[in-house]
Design a protein around this motif. Structure first.
Motif, PDB file in Angstrom:
ATOM      1  N   PHE A 183      -7.301  -3.834   3.714  1.00  0.00           N
ATOM      2  CA  PHE A 183      -7.059  -5.271   3.828  1.00  0.00           C
ATOM      3  C   PHE A 183      -6.028  -5.569   4.922  1.00  0.00           C
ATOM      4  O   PHE A 183      -6.182  -6.517   5.695  1.00  0.00           O
ATOM      5  CB  PHE A 183      -6.588  -5.877   2.508  1.00  0.00           C
ATOM      6  N   VAL A 241      -8.707   6.335   0.626  1.00  0.00           N
ATOM      7  CA  VAL A 241      -9.879   6.198  -0.252  1.00  0.00           C
ATOM      8  C   VAL A 241     -10.535   7.557  -0.474  1.00  0.00           C
ATOM      9  O   VAL A 241     -10.990   7.871  -1.571  1.00  0.00           O
ATOM     10  CB  VAL A 241     -10.878   5.177   0.337  1.00  0.00           C
ATOM     11  N   THR A 296      -7.510   0.413  -0.530  1.00  0.00           N
ATOM     12  CA  THR A 296      -8.008  -0.958  -0.444  1.00  0.00           C
ATOM     13  C   THR A 296      -6.961  -1.883   0.170  1.00  0.00           C
ATOM     14  O   THR A 296      -7.280  -2.687   1.053  1.00  0.00           O
ATOM     15  CB  THR A 296      -8.412  -1.468  -1.841  1.00  0.00           C
ATOM     16  N   SER A 343       0.818  -1.202   0.000  1.00  0.00           N
ATOM     17  CA  SER A 343       0.000   0.000   0.000  1.00  0.00           C
ATOM     18  C   SER A 343       0.858   1.260   0.000  1.00  0.00           C
ATOM     19  O   SER A 343       0.570   2.216  -0.727  1.00  0.00           O
ATOM     20  CB  SER A 343      -0.924  -0.013   1.217  1.00  0.00           C
ATOM     21  N   GLY A 383      -6.170   3.793   5.714  1.00  0.00           N
ATOM     22  CA  GLY A 383      -6.810   3.247   4.514  1.00  0.00           C
ATOM     23  C   GLY A 383      -8.035   4.050   4.101  1.00  0.00           C
ATOM     24  O   GLY A 383      -8.250   4.315   2.919  1.00  0.00           O
ATOM     25  N   PHE A 400      -7.780   4.722  -4.672  1.00  0.00           N
ATOM     26  CA  PHE A 400      -8.605   3.569  -4.298  1.00  0.00           C
ATOM     27  C   PHE A 400      -7.779   2.316  -4.047  1.00  0.00           C
ATOM     28  O   PHE A 400      -8.005   1.607  -3.062  1.00  0.00           O
ATOM     29  CB  PHE A 400      -9.651   3.264  -5.372  1.00  0.00           C
ATOM     30  N   LEU A 401      -6.837   2.030  -4.921  1.00  0.00           N
ATOM     31  CA  LEU A 401      -6.045   0.807  -4.784  1.00  0.00           C
ATOM     32  C   LEU A 401      -5.181   0.852  -3.517  1.00  0.00           C
ATOM     33  O   LEU A 401      -5.105  -0.126  -2.770  1.00  0.00           O
ATOM     34  CB  LEU A 401      -5.172   0.615  -6.023  1.00  0.00           C
TER      35      LEU A 401
END
Length: 155
Positions: free
Chosen positions: A101, A149, A97, A75, A145, A93-94
């Motif tokens: 996680f 986003v 995400t 990340s 996270g 977004f990636l």
């Protein structure tokens, strides 16, 4: 904007450091008395138990913690890649995400440890600092996270 990015990166690195420490130092269990503040590796003769028996659920907790470190590192790497390649106005977004996680893996590992430890832990033992660091790393990773986003790339 630069201070916001610096704050987000520092939050991410703080969560990553906590994940590394809680995974590498396997002090998930310590004696609940005056020896509890001592170094776990140095007091073997005094029955300070800090290494856990190799059971399946301990291995699952360790695997989830390692996965959380991998996803958190990915990340951070993706954040820097997207910082330079993402279009203006785009969202991370990636990156978000992967960080979410990572936080879910930490939470899952800590929950498995919490649920399974009463089977073999007596009342004279208490959770060690690695367990606490994992629970502190969970909200930090989740918050970072969610910030990823929501964050949009600006000039």
């Amino acid at each position: 904007m630069l201070l916001l990015l610096l704050g987000i990166v520092l939050l991410h690195i703080a969560a990553l450091v906590l994940l590394f420490v809680s995974t590498i130092i396997s002090s998930l269990l310590c004696v609940n008395d005056a020896l509890a503040n001592a170094d776990c590796g140095s007091l073997i003769d005094n029955a300070l138990v800090c290494l856990l028996p190799p059971t399946e659920w301990i291995q699952a907790v360790q695997a989830l913690m390692i996965l959380s470190i991998i996803f958190s590192c990915l990340s951070l790497f993706l954040f820097f890649c997207q910082l330079f390649t993402l279009q203006k106005g785009g969202r991370f977004f990636l990156t978000g995400t992967f960080q979410i996680f990572a936080s879910l893996f930490v939470m899952s590992g800590a929950i498995i440890y919490t649920v399974m430890s009463p089977e073999w832990v007596s009342d004279k033992y208490t959770f060690g600092y690695s367990y606490i660091l994992a629970w502190v790393a969970f909200p930090l990773a989740l918050i970072s996270g969610l910030i990823y986003v929501i964050l949009r790339k600006r000039e």
